[in-house]
Design an enzyme around this catalytic site. Structure first.
Site, PDB file in Angstrom:
ATOM      1  N   CYS A 120       0.836  -1.194   0.000  1.00 57.54           N
ATOM      2  CA  CYS A 120       0.000   0.000   0.000  1.00 57.54           C
ATOM      3  C   CYS A 120       0.881   1.257   0.000  1.00 57.54           C
ATOM      4  O   CYS A 120       1.572   1.509  -0.973  1.00 57.54           O
ATOM      5  CB  CYS A 120      -0.999  -0.023   1.156  1.00 57.54           C
ATOM      6  SG  CYS A 120      -2.322   1.206   0.955  1.00 57.54           S
TER       7      CYS A 120
ATOM      8  N   HIS B 257      -3.974  -4.689  -0.243  1.00 56.63           N
ATOM      9  CA  HIS B 257      -3.533  -5.187   1.064  1.00 56.63           C
ATOM     10  C   HIS B 257      -3.541  -6.716   1.071  1.00 56.63           C
ATOM     11  O   HIS B 257      -4.603  -7.325   1.237  1.00 56.63           O
ATOM     12  CB  HIS B 257      -4.465  -4.673   2.163  1.00 56.63           C
ATOM     13  CG  HIS B 257      -4.284  -3.228   2.481  1.00 56.63           C
ATOM     14  ND1 HIS B 257      -3.356  -2.784   3.406  1.00 56.63           N
ATOM     15  CD2 HIS B 257      -4.886  -2.126   1.995  1.00 56.63           C
ATOM     16  CE1 HIS B 257      -3.413  -1.466   3.477  1.00 56.63           C
ATOM     17  NE2 HIS B 257      -4.325  -1.042   2.627  1.00 56.63           N
TER      18      HIS B 257
ATOM     19  N   GLU C  83      -2.630  -8.600   3.390  1.00 57.82           N
ATOM     20  CA  GLU C  83      -3.052  -9.050   4.723  1.00 57.82           C
ATOM     21  C   GLU C  83      -4.566  -9.047   4.896  1.00 57.82           C
ATOM     22  O   GLU C  83      -5.091  -9.653   5.847  1.00 57.82           O
ATOM     23  CB  GLU C  83      -2.386  -8.192   5.806  1.00 57.82           C
ATOM     24  CG  GLU C  83      -2.952  -6.796   5.997  1.00 57.82           C
ATOM     25  CD  GLU C  83      -2.428  -5.754   5.029  1.00 57.82           C
ATOM     26  OE1 GLU C  83      -2.655  -4.556   5.306  1.00 57.82           O
ATOM     27  OE2 GLU C  83      -1.820  -6.113   4.003  1.00 57.82           O
TER      28      GLU C  83
END
Length: 200
Positions: free
Chosen positions: A83, A180, A182
């Site tokens: 990001c 992202h 994650e």
């Protein structure tokens, strides 16, 4: 293998660390120590928020930018930016005025233009479409949350938000993703697993 996850106050630091563990990372050093970065086998730079604030925080860590340049550019260790961590690979960002970036990729981070019927920030799940082959970047769907986007060279993948938006950049031993991993469930974990095995 030691992986340095750089701690400069980014809000997604611990969620990235947990995702890396889930992807198979055994030795993660969450660190603000430039020497630890120099000794790492792989480096991840996370990030959320504003480009200018992130660059200021990174530059405030003694020797960190020098260590990144030495380890990534000179030693060729694998690097992943996430990001805002990806955006900082650019020459500059235009959020809150023009701020110099790391300058690793020839491009600038600019505001995502408002378009009829579309919201900014660009938030939610969207397709990742590779534009060149890269061992880390596969076609799939990932989670995005950003108001600024990279424009320039070294583009690896794009997405669509009322027009083409860069989803991933990179060259040589470095890669960055605007989305992202994650938060991208299986797609994100598979990308991180490939990064852990990547030998550019």
């Amino acid at each position: 293998m030691t992986l340095a996850l750089i701690d400069y106050g980014a809000g997604n630091l611990h969620s990235v660390a947990n995702a890396l563990k889930a992807a198979g990372a055994a030795a993660i050093a969450v660190t603000a120590d430039a020497d630890a970065v120099r000794g790492a086998d792989r480096i991840v730079l996370p990030g959320v928020g504003a480009f200018a604030a992130a660059m200021r925080s990174l530059a405030a860590i003694p020797g960190m930018i020098e260590a990144l340049n030495e380890t990534v550019l000179e030693k060729g260790r694998p690097f992943l930016g996430v990001c805002v961590g990806m955006q900082m690979m650019a020459e500059a960002g235009e959020e809150h005025g023009s701020t110099p970036g790391l300058g690793w990729c020839k491009g600038v981070v600019r505001a995502v233009p408002p378009r009829p019927g579309l919201k900014v920030p660009h938030m939610g799940w969207n397709d990742v479409r590779p534009v060149v082959f890269h061992p880390l970047i596969a076609a799939g769907e990932a989670y995005f949350l950003h108001s600024f986007a990279y424009e320039g060279a070294d583009v690896l993948a794009r997405t669509d938000h009322g027009g083409s938006v860069v989803a991933a950049i990179g060259r040589d031993n470095m890669a960055g993703v605007q989305f992202h991993p994650e938060k991208s469930q299986r797609y994100g974990l598979e990308l991180l697993a490939r990064f852990l095995e990547w030998r550019p």
